[in-house]
Design a protein around this motif. Structure first.
Motif, PDB file in Angstrom:
ATOM      1  N   LEU A  40     142.743  16.593  -0.575  1.00  0.00           N
ATOM      2  CA  LEU A  40     143.705  16.916   0.467  1.00  0.00           C
ATOM      3  C   LEU A  40     143.116  16.787   1.875  1.00  0.00           C
ATOM      4  O   LEU A  40     143.863  16.609   2.847  1.00  0.00           O
ATOM      5  N   LYS A  41     141.820  16.863   1.989  1.00  0.00           N
ATOM      6  CA  LYS A  41     141.167  16.900   3.300  1.00  0.00           C
ATOM      7  C   LYS A  41     141.485  15.658   4.132  1.00  0.00           C
ATOM      8  O   LYS A  41     141.334  14.529   3.674  1.00  0.00           O
ATOM      9  N   GLY A  42     141.954  15.904   5.349  1.00  0.00           N
ATOM     10  CA  GLY A  42     142.217  14.826   6.290  1.00  0.00           C
ATOM     11  C   GLY A  42     143.548  14.120   6.102  1.00  0.00           C
ATOM     12  O   GLY A  42     143.918  13.288   6.933  1.00  0.00           O
ATOM     13  N   LYS A  43     144.269  14.444   5.034  1.00  0.00           N
ATOM     14  CA  LYS A  43     145.550  13.786   4.790  1.00  0.00           C
ATOM     15  C   LYS A  43     146.684  14.556   5.459  1.00  0.00           C
ATOM     16  O   LYS A  43     146.576  15.750   5.722  1.00  0.00           O
ATOM     17  N   THR A  44     147.783  13.848   5.718  1.00  0.00           N
ATOM     18  CA  THR A  44     148.917  14.454   6.403  1.00  0.00           C
ATOM     19  C   THR A  44     150.084  14.592   5.439  1.00  0.00           C
ATOM     20  O   THR A  44     150.513  13.614   4.814  1.00  0.00           O
TER      21      THR A  44
END
Length: 335
Positions: A40-44
């Motif tokens: 999930l990190k960095g995703k929108t």
């Protein structure tokens, strides 16, 4: 003698409590919770109805894991309150951003405006979670002339998805496709596709049933999502479209469903065993939205964490019909 009775009763209560915990663990499949938070990190993520229930928990879980969430909510004040609450609760040094965009699914104009702003201002959209819903709500007609359940639960999300699809596609790749998730319900099985629901001005108070309206709208959404997956394959977009039912979850979605105190007492053991918390429900949606295990399952329906076949009576021809009627219903906003 009295102490022996108390000890026996105590042991029985403890044994029953232990059995309930074990049964709940088994029935809710607690050992299979979403555990790929590193993805999930960095995703929108865009989430409709993110200010309460599952949507609120999704926002929290994604942001704490370093993802960026854009909350799409009708009530701006509640949305801001949730952002302040979640930020105050979080101790994560790597917490992602949480922003709010006001959008009303009961208004095609509002959806168009929000989609336009998102396309112009957001660098990427890795996942759209169509979560907002109403259930057994009183009869209402939207400004576009549709009954409230069918527009909020289905047509509004279909319009939003269609408008954002090129942007979502541009954010994905064959190795790591973007996602679109429609939050579904097992009650789709009770639904029927009624042509009049897709025609502005056709549903009236006289032919309205709130229970029927919810099931019908969830069936329409599920069949639309299945056909949308075929259309995406045809276009060659790197997007995976899934539907996911979190099962029975205790949220304010059921606020219009009234039970007598007697029924509440009677059903409380069942609820203790089978009704999930919003956090548990959110992890199931995340499984469809981000798990590496669901990358190759375009068009799938997940009930809990398992991929389930859609009942055979709802065949491909009906999916195509629903897709066509949906596109015709929202067509004015796409011209």
């Amino acid at each position: 003698m009295g102490n022996d009775i108390l000890i026996t009763v105590g042991k029985s209560v403890a044994g029953l409590a232990s059995a309930l915990v074990i049964l709940r663990f088994i029935n809710l499949k607690g050992w299979r919770h979403f555990n790929e938070y590193n993805r999930l990190k960095g995703k929108t993520f865009l989430i409709t109805g993110a200010n309460s229930g599952i949507g609120k928990q999704l926002t929290h879980q994604i942001a704490v894991a370093g993802g960026n969430v854009i909350m799409l909510c009708r009530d701006g004040a509640k949305g801001k309150s949730v952002i302040n609450e979640l930020k105050a609760q979080s101790k994560s040094a790597t917490m992602g951003s949480i922003t709010l965009r006001r959008m009303d699914l009961n208004s095609f104009a509002s959806i168009e405006e929000s989609a336009k702003e998102l396309i112009e201002s957001v660098p990427r959209i890795d996942c759209l979670i169509n979560n907002a819903a109403v259930m057994m709500a009183p009869f209402s007609i939207t400004e576009d002339g549709f009954e409230g359940h069918i527009q909020t639960n289905h047509l509004g999300h279909a319009l939003l998805t269609t408008l954002l699809l090129p942007k979502i596609a541009a954010s994905g790749s064959p190795a790591d496709p973007s996602r679109v998730v429609f939050v579904s319900s097992i009650l789709y099985r009770r639904g029927t596709i009624r042509d009049d629901s897709f025609k502005s001005g056709s549903v009236t108070l006289e032919n309205f049933d709130s229970k029927v309206a919810y099931s019908d709208s969830k069936l329409a959404s599920l069949l639309y999502a299945r056909q949308l997956a075929h259309e995406i394959d045809r276009l060659g977009y790197p997007i995976v479209v899934n539907s996911a039912s979190p099962g029975m979850v205790y949220t304010n979605l059921g606020r219009h469903f009234k039970l007598s105190w007697f029924k509440k007492v009677l059903l409380s053991p069942f609820a203790a065993l089978f009704v999930r918390t919003p956090s548990e429900g959110a992890s199931i949606i995340l499984h469809a939205a981000a798990s590496e295990k669901t990358i190759d399952s375009n068009g799938a329906f997940y009930h809990s964490y398992d991929e389930k076949p859609i009942e055979s009576k709802f065949d491909d021809q009906l999916s195509k019909k629903v897709y066509q009627m949906t596109m015709e219903a929202i067509n004015k906003s796409l011209e």
